[in-house]
Design a protein around this motif. Structure first.
Motif, PDB file in Angstrom:
ATOM      1  N   ILE A 166       0.842  -1.204   0.000  1.00  0.00           N
ATOM      2  CA  ILE A 166       0.000   0.000   0.000  1.00  0.00           C
ATOM      3  C   ILE A 166       0.874   1.250   0.000  1.00  0.00           C
ATOM      4  CG2 ILE A 166      -1.605   1.388   1.374  1.00  0.00           C
ATOM      5  CD1 ILE A 166      -2.856  -1.280   2.312  1.00  0.00           C
ATOM      6  N   GLU A 167       1.809   1.336   0.936  1.00  0.00           N
ATOM      7  CA  GLU A 167       2.648   2.538   1.051  1.00  0.00           C
ATOM      8  C   GLU A 167       3.475   2.760  -0.213  1.00  0.00           C
ATOM      9  OE1 GLU A 167       2.531   4.867   3.233  1.00  0.00           O
ATOM     10  OE2 GLU A 167       1.529   3.945   4.939  1.00  0.00           O
ATOM     11  N   TYR A 168       4.021   1.697  -0.756  1.00  0.00           N
ATOM     12  CA  TYR A 168       4.834   1.810  -1.967  1.00  0.00           C
ATOM     13  C   TYR A 168       3.987   2.306  -3.146  1.00  0.00           C
ATOM     14  CZ  TYR A 168       8.137   0.549  -5.651  1.00  0.00           C
ATOM     15  OH  TYR A 168       8.983   0.576  -6.735  1.00  0.00           O
ATOM     16  N   GLY A 169       2.810   1.730  -3.308  1.00  0.00           N
ATOM     17  CA  GLY A 169       1.921   2.169  -4.387  1.00  0.00           C
ATOM     18  C   GLY A 169       1.490   3.613  -4.224  1.00  0.00           C
ATOM     19  N   PHE A 170       1.170   4.015  -2.995  1.00  0.00           N
ATOM     20  CA  PHE A 170       0.775   5.399  -2.745  1.00  0.00           C
ATOM     21  C   PHE A 170       1.934   6.349  -3.048  1.00  0.00           C
ATOM     22  CE2 PHE A 170      -3.382   5.967  -0.467  1.00  0.00           C
ATOM     23  CZ  PHE A 170      -3.896   4.731  -0.799  1.00  0.00           C
ATOM     24  N   GLU A 171       3.136   5.944  -2.696  1.00  0.00           N
ATOM     25  CA  GLU A 171       4.295   6.803  -2.964  1.00  0.00           C
ATOM     26  C   GLU A 171       4.544   6.947  -4.461  1.00  0.00           C
ATOM     27  OE1 GLU A 171       7.634   9.319  -2.311  1.00  0.00           O
ATOM     28  OE2 GLU A 171       5.785   8.903  -1.212  1.00  0.00           O
ATOM     29  N   LEU A 172       4.368   5.881  -5.214  1.00  0.00           N
ATOM     30  CA  LEU A 172       4.542   5.973  -6.671  1.00  0.00           C
ATOM     31  C   LEU A 172       3.510   6.916  -7.293  1.00  0.00           C
ATOM     32  CD1 LEU A 172       5.320   2.261  -7.608  1.00  0.00           C
ATOM     33  CD2 LEU A 172       6.919   4.181  -7.470  1.00  0.00           C
ATOM     34  N   VAL A 173       2.275   6.840  -6.838  1.00  0.00           N
ATOM     35  CA  VAL A 173       1.223   7.742  -7.342  1.00  0.00           C
ATOM     36  C   VAL A 173       1.557   9.178  -6.954  1.00  0.00           C
ATOM     37  CG1 VAL A 173      -1.220   8.383  -7.118  1.00  0.00           C
ATOM     38  CG2 VAL A 173      -0.572   5.975  -7.427  1.00  0.00           C
ATOM     39  N   ARG A 174       2.018   9.400  -5.734  1.00  0.00           N
ATOM     40  CA  ARG A 174       2.388  10.758  -5.308  1.00  0.00           C
ATOM     41  C   ARG A 174       3.502  11.313  -6.193  1.00  0.00           C
ATOM     42  NH1 ARG A 174       6.137  13.649  -3.329  1.00  0.00           N
ATOM     43  NH2 ARG A 174       7.528  11.878  -3.121  1.00  0.00           N
TER      44      ARG A 174
END
Length: 132
Positions: free
Chosen positions: A14-22
């Motif tokens: 979750i955190e990794y995916g959110f960071e990529l989107v950010r």
């Protein structure tokens, strides 16, 4: 896979995916990887019942800058359990991340502040809450 990564694998994804989107779509937003997480006021704990567990410590903080964002952590839900969850969708995770960074709020929000350091930790708060 859970045996290798433990119970933290869904959170990591979750955190990794959110960071990529950010990084791709919201580069001016504060990174969760570089943030201090907080609530605007102690009353917001009503949205975070898991923090009422005695093992969690709650602190009062202060900061003297405007490098904060208020977002809805309810979107940080739905990481895959790769041993049993065949319904997990990367597309849904992307949509949640996009809505999170876009500042949207869901029907049952979990308000959180992302604060860039520096912050000053003032005192540990001791809560006495009756759930009856």
């Amino acid at each position: 896979l859970d045996t290798c990564w433990g119970a933290n694998l869904p959170s990591f994804i979750i955190e990794y995916g959110f960071e990529l989107v950010r990084q791709k779509f919201f580069p001016d937003c504060i990174s969760r990887y570089q943030s201090f997480f907080a609530l605007r006021c102690i009353n917001d704990l009503i949205y975070w019942p898991e923090l009422l567990n005695p093992e969690f410590k709650i602190y009062e903080i202060e900061f003297d800058h405007n490098n904060i964002q208020e977002l809805d952590a309810a979107f940080l839900n739905g990481g895959p359990n790769l041993n049993s969850d065949l319904e997990w969708s990367p597309q849904t995770s992307f949509e949640f991340a996009f809505r999170y960074w876009n500042g949207e709020h869901c029907d049952k929000p979990k308000p959180e502040l992302l604060i860039l350091p520096p912050v000053t930790v003032k005192a540990q708060k001791h809560l006495s809450i009756s759930l009856t």
